[in-house]
Design a protein around this motif. Structure first.
Motif, PDB file in Angstrom:
ATOM      1  N   HIS A  55      -7.848   0.443   7.041  1.00 31.76           N
ATOM      2  CA  HIS A  55      -8.295   1.353   5.981  1.00 31.76           C
ATOM      3  C   HIS A  55      -7.508   2.662   6.030  1.00 31.76           C
ATOM      4  O   HIS A  55      -7.094   3.201   4.996  1.00 31.76           O
ATOM      5  N   GLY A  56      -7.268   3.156   7.246  1.00 29.60           N
ATOM      6  CA  GLY A  56      -6.493   4.388   7.427  1.00 29.60           C
ATOM      7  C   GLY A  56      -5.059   4.225   6.951  1.00 29.60           C
ATOM      8  O   GLY A  56      -4.477   5.144   6.362  1.00 29.60           O
ATOM      9  N   PHE A  57      -4.483   3.043   7.203  1.00 26.24           N
ATOM     10  CA  PHE A  57      -3.116   2.778   6.747  1.00 26.24           C
ATOM     11  C   PHE A  57      -3.038   2.829   5.223  1.00 26.24           C
ATOM     12  O   PHE A  57      -2.107   3.410   4.651  1.00 26.24           O
ATOM     13  N   LEU A  58      -4.013   2.225   4.544  1.00 28.25           N
ATOM     14  CA  LEU A  58      -4.004   2.213   3.080  1.00 28.25           C
ATOM     15  C   LEU A  58      -4.133   3.623   2.509  1.00 28.25           C
ATOM     16  O   LEU A  58      -3.519   3.947   1.486  1.00 28.25           O
ATOM     17  N   LYS A  59      -4.906   4.476   3.183  1.00 30.48           N
ATOM     18  CA  LYS A  59      -5.024   5.867   2.732  1.00 30.48           C
ATOM     19  C   LYS A  59      -3.695   6.594   2.883  1.00 30.48           C
ATOM     20  O   LYS A  59      -3.306   7.406   2.034  1.00 30.48           O
ATOM     21  N   LYS A  60      -2.969   6.297   3.972  1.00 29.74           N
ATOM     22  CA  LYS A  60      -1.658   6.914   4.200  1.00 29.74           C
ATOM     23  C   LYS A  60      -0.644   6.404   3.169  1.00 29.74           C
ATOM     24  O   LYS A  60       0.214   7.167   2.693  1.00 29.74           O
ATOM     25  N   LEU A  61      -0.731   5.117   2.837  1.00 25.78           N
ATOM     26  CA  LEU A  61       0.128   4.537   1.807  1.00 25.78           C
ATOM     27  C   LEU A  61      -0.122   5.221   0.464  1.00 25.78           C
ATOM     28  O   LEU A  61       0.814   5.617  -0.230  1.00 25.78           O
ATOM     29  N   TRP A  62      -1.391   5.393   0.113  1.00 19.57           N
ATOM     30  CA  TRP A  62      -1.778   6.032  -1.150  1.00 19.57           C
ATOM     31  C   TRP A  62      -1.217   7.458  -1.232  1.00 19.57           C
ATOM     32  O   TRP A  62      -0.736   7.897  -2.282  1.00 19.57           O
ATOM     33  N   LYS A  63      -1.236   8.154  -0.106  1.00 21.04           N
ATOM     34  CA  LYS A  63      -0.768   9.548  -0.056  1.00 21.04           C
ATOM     35  C   LYS A  63       0.727   9.661  -0.349  1.00 21.04           C
ATOM     36  O   LYS A  63       1.189  10.681  -0.868  1.00 21.04           O
ATOM     37  N   LEU A  64       1.488   8.617  -0.016  1.00 20.42           N
ATOM     38  CA  LEU A  64       2.932   8.610  -0.297  1.00 20.42           C
ATOM     39  C   LEU A  64       3.217   8.792  -1.790  1.00 20.42           C
ATOM     40  O   LEU A  64       4.244   9.332  -2.176  1.00 20.42           O
TER      41      LEU A  64
END
Length: 238
Positions: A55-64
């Motif tokens: 879930h944390g990875f997807l949030k970081k991806l979204w932030k890109l």
């Protein structure tokens, strides 16, 4: 209290209902976590604590993709049309190559690891280039289809990401053109030099001998021998 390791089965009344997980973390997080657990053919222990990582990875991806998500980020959006840096091209094409191989081998767990490395590198590079972020969204889409579809829409596309062609790997972007040579004197490294891999032995030797740090080390002396191994080391024997 006894403890037993067993497979999920309706008859054993130990099946985990995915609805609650989807409600809290989203279907993409569950999907990624299940693939990240390990090879498909192996039995894996189920531990919902690990879903927070996906879930944390997807949030970081979204932030890109912030320049395309934030209506006020006008300056960043204009910069997104610029050519990516050499490092960003390399990160993208390393990822394309690895994910393509992993899909063919059904090694989805290593693909998820590759995505995590890619997003970390692009974040560190502060990459906001559309030429990198669009192919990345397509790469991610088989693994996290919902978030990828949303990002594709935010990037300005009206058609589905499922119809977009898979990015093509180009070796020229990952091929190293320079080498950081360790420059040694009598076997002891004193400094490094960034030199083109296209240089011949004589050209490497000439560039090293002309460097001011080499002159300082030699202090007017003529070396007995200069050992050059292209692509590896330079050793000056005094």
């Amino acid at each position: 209290v006894g403890r037993e390791v067993e497979k999920m089965s309706k008859s054993k009344y130990n099946v985990v209902n995915p609805d609650a997980i989807c409600e809290e973390y989203g279907a993409d997080s569950l999907r990624l976590y299940e693939m990240f657990l390990g090879p498909l053919e192996q039995s894996k222990p189920w531990n919902t604590a690990g879903i927070t990582g996906a879930h944390g990875f997807l949030k970081k991806l979204w932030k890109l993709y912030t320049p395309f998500l934030d209506e006020t980020a006008i300056a960043e959006r204009s910069r997104s049309e610029e050519e990516p840096s050499k490092e960003s091209w390399k990160t993208l094409h390393k990822t394309i190559k690895k994910v393509e191989e992993d899909i063919e081998n059904f090694s989805f767990n290593t693909s998820v690891s590759t995505f995590m490395i890619c997003v970390n590198e692009l974040s560190a590079q502060k990459c906001i280039s559309r030429k990198v972020l669009e192919p990345l969204a397509i790469l991610v889409s088989p693994y996290a289809p919902h978030i990828a579809e949303e990002l594709w829409s935010k990037l300005g596309h009206s058609d589905s990401i499922a119809t977009a062609p898979f990015p093509k790997f180009e070796e020229k972007y990952i091929k190293e053109s320079d080498k950081e040579y360790p420059i040694s004197f009598n076997g002891k490294m004193k400094f490094t030099m960034q030199l083109s891999l296209d240089l011949s032995k004589d050209e490497i030797e000439a560039a090293v001998m002309a460097h001011e740090k080499t002159q300082q080390q030699l202090a007017g002396r003529t070396p007995k021998k200069v050992i050059v191994v292209p692509g590896k080391i330079v050793n000056i024997v005094g």
